[in-house]
Design an enzyme around this catalytic site. Structure first.
Site, PDB file in Angstrom:
ATOM      1  NE  ARG A 135     -38.092 -22.680  -9.949  1.00 45.17           N
ATOM      2  CZ  ARG A 135     -38.047 -21.421  -9.514  1.00 45.17           C
ATOM      3  NH1 ARG A 135     -37.259 -21.104  -8.499  1.00 45.17           N
ATOM      4  NH2 ARG A 135     -38.793 -20.493 -10.074  1.00 45.17           N
ATOM      5  NE  ARG A 249     -33.698 -11.265  -5.720  1.00 43.69           N
ATOM      6  CZ  ARG A 249     -34.057 -10.312  -6.573  1.00 43.69           C
ATOM      7  NH1 ARG A 249     -33.293  -9.250  -6.746  1.00 43.69           N
ATOM      8  NH2 ARG A 249     -35.184 -10.418  -7.266  1.00 43.69           N
ATOM      9  CE  LYS A 250     -32.915 -15.127 -10.410  1.00 43.75           C
ATOM     10  NZ  LYS A 250     -33.981 -15.496 -11.341  1.00 43.75           N
ATOM     11  N   GLY A 507     -43.152 -12.557 -19.210  1.00 39.49           N
ATOM     12  CA  GLY A 507     -44.323 -11.804 -18.782  1.00 39.49           C
ATOM     13  C   GLY A 507     -44.036 -10.522 -18.045  1.00 39.49           C
ATOM     14  CB  CYS A 512     -38.703 -16.288 -15.850  1.00 35.10           C
ATOM     15  SG  CYS A 512     -38.737 -15.766 -14.121  1.00 35.10           S
TER      16      CYS A 512
END
Length: 589
Positions: A135, A249-250, A507, A512
């Site tokens: 990424r 975390r992100k 999914g 996402c």
């Protein structure tokens, strides 16, 4: 903008609304301050407000006294600093090892499965053992033909395993990468002005901005200078910025430049909303928006306004407050909104103020520049730019998937018809700017636009978004991209719609694919069919809205077998979106 500098800032049922969210004011682009409650943080235990991290040898680590009950990912960070793989060139030695040797030791196995995410590399252990997704960092989604060609050259060598995706954060992801090639790929990225650094795990994600920045006749502000500065700060000008790589975390950030809110401010941890104060341009701040398997929240006002010169300092202060005070136990409760809930918005704000350069943070301005009553424009197709005689063309990239040949063709078209620039969007599409109006007709006749990436796709295809799915992602429960296309094509044969309907596929509950912001969202799950047999299915979400009237959707129906999705979508479209069955339409004709 010229007065801004970042040098001094660099230190050596899933997603149902929680009860806490129901008592908070829903996010709005109207940041008019309201009466503030007493600051909960003022009387907080001093131990709770003690920073949980400390600097050691240039990196930030969790203090010994706060290590009890931490999650496995935190233990991995303590065991070995992930940024050393980049900043101390550990990737060179790792890349020389075989996968068999790597898997023999816990440290090196964690290197490839966890720590390499700090370099933007995600091991596809479950579905593509020994191969990685990489990424990038692509602030504002702006890329060049040279960068696009380079990425095409990387994935082409991997044959069927190599491809690329446009992501829901205006970014490129390339697939099929093998570890021995990584050092050379990193050098190649730097050579074309790209980096993959700090794009995964507990880092700041790609800064999102207006995909039409600088060319939109109706834009409020050009977001590119701000997103570029944010990216430079986050990555330490591509050298690494360890001061903000050990977050709980992100963390997501965006800068709003358009009335259309293409940037989706309500789902970011920090959103800069254009606003005037005392005759000066600046930004009101929203904080805390996020998605996770157990909870989803919209961003809320911080009751703060910053001038352009404080865009980076306030980002730094917010990140440091989160880094210092965020919890590191249950990963489902470590996003920044959990800290805001604990301290209260005023308590959190006071911690941000403490970390500002002069410990000053102005209150929000009521002079919001985003128009509340604004019909979101469609950027697909041909549209005039603010530059006279030029237009941009928005191309539909079906579910964001491209191959090496596609990327080369896109680069050629950007060079031949435009200025060699491409813009990625959060809906996984691509905009080519700066095309002379006299060349538009010729461009529209290009085979790529006629056969692959149409400027005028069918209405239901227009808003189709899909995450990676289990073709590559080990987290995904179902396959998404091919299924999303197939379902949409089948539905289009059955009904006629008069307006676009945004359909998102994801999914797994990590979402996402951002199903909660879609008109109709599909979240992968395992369920049972009419015979009681286990099968792939989806939880269906309905009612997500974007723009000034943003609102997260709710679960409409759970556990729908994938084979039953088409008739369900047809029914939803007819009953709630004014669609007409084609049989009926033909009969009336």
């Amino acid at each position: 903008m010229s007065s801004m500098s970042i040098r001094f800032l660099l230190s050596p049922l899933p997603c149902q609304k929680s009860s806490a969210s129901l008592s908070r004011t829903r996010v709005s682009t109207d940041a008019t301050p309201t009466a503030a409650p007493p600051p909960p943080g003022v009387g907080a235990d001093a131990v709770r407000l003690e920073p949980r991290v400390e600097e050691r040898d240039g990196y930030w680590v969790l203090k010994e006294k706060f290590r009890q009950g931490i999650n496995p990912q935190e233990k991995v960070k303590i065991e070995k600093e992930p940024m050393k793989l980049f900043m101390e060139n550990g990737i060179e030695e790792l890349a020389k090892m075989s996968m068999e040797d790597i898997d023999k030791a816990k440290v090196t196995k964690n290197d490839i499965d966890v720590r390499l995410k700090w370099l933007g590399l995600f091991h596809r252990r479950k579905h593509q053992y020994g191969r990685f997704m990489m990424r990038l960092k692509l602030p504002n989604g702006v890329t060049t033909s040279a960068q696009t060609r380079y990425l095409a050259s990387v994935i082409r060598k991997y044959g069927r395993d190599g491809c690329a995706d446009v992501t829901t954060r205006q970014n490129w992801q390339i697939r099929g990468v093998v570890l021995p090639d990584v050092p050379e790929i990193l050098k190649g990225l730097a050579g074309v002005g790209l980096t993959s650094l700090q794009s995964g795990m507990d880092n700041v994600r790609n800064p999102v901005g207006n995909p039409l920045a600088g060319i939109d006749p109706d834009e409020i502000v050009d977001t590119r200078p701000y997103t570029n500065l944010l990216s430079q700060f986050i990555t330490g000008n591509f050298r690494g910025n360890p001061a903000i790589t050990n977050l709980p975390r992100k963390w997501n950030v965006c800068v709003i430049g358009s009335h259309d809110l293409y940037e989706h401010p309500h789902i970011n941890d920090l959103a800069y909303m254009p606003a005037m104060k005392n005759g000066q341009f600046g930004f009101n701040l929203l904080v805390g928006g996020f998605f996770s398997p157990k909870r989803c929240e919209e961003a809320i006002p911080l009751d703060a306004w910053v001038s352009p010169d404080d865009v980076i300092p306030v980002c730094k202060a917010i990140l440091e407050a989160y880094r210092d005070l965020g919890t590191r136990g249950n990963r489902q409760k470590t996003r920044m909104m959990w800290l805001i809930d604990e301290l209260g918005i005023e308590g959190f704000r006071s911690e941000v103020v403490k970390r500002m350069p002069h410990q000053i943070l102005e209150r929000a301005s009521p002079e919001d520049l985003v128009h509340k009553q604004w019909e979101r424009r469609d950027y697909l197709g041909v549209h005039p730019q603010k530059q006279e005689g030029f237009s941009f063309v928005g191309l539909h990239i079906p579910v964001g998937r491209v191959q090496a040949d596609d990327m080369d063709e896109l680069a050629r078209i950007a060079d031949e018809y435009g200025s060699g620039e491409l813009r990625l969007t959060v809906e996984q599409n691509i905009v080519i700017p700066n095309i002379e109006n006299s060349r538009i007709g010729t461009l529209l006749n290009e085979p790529l636009l006629k056969n692959r990436f149409s400027p005028s796709p069918p209405l239901l295809m227009k808003g189709l978004v899909a995450c990676t799915g289990n073709q590559f992602c080990g987290q995904a429960i179902i396959e998404t991209k091919a299924r999303a296309l197939k379902v949409t094509e089948e539905v289009e044969r059955l009904v006629s719609v008069t307006r676009p309907v945004r359909m998102h596929w994801t999914g797994c509950p990590n979402t996402c694919g951002q199903v909660q912001v879609a008109d109709i969202g599909f979240m992968g799950c395992m369920t049972r069919d009419e015979n009681g047999k286990t099968c792939e299915g989806v939880d269906v979400f309905l009612g997500g809205r974007i723009g000034s009237d943003s609102h997260l959707g709710d679960v409409y129906k759970k556990g729908v077998p994938c084979k039953d999705v088409v008739p369900l979508v047809v029914d939803i479209l007819v009953k709630q979106f004014g669609a007409v069955l084609r049989e009926r339409e033909e009969a009336e004709d």
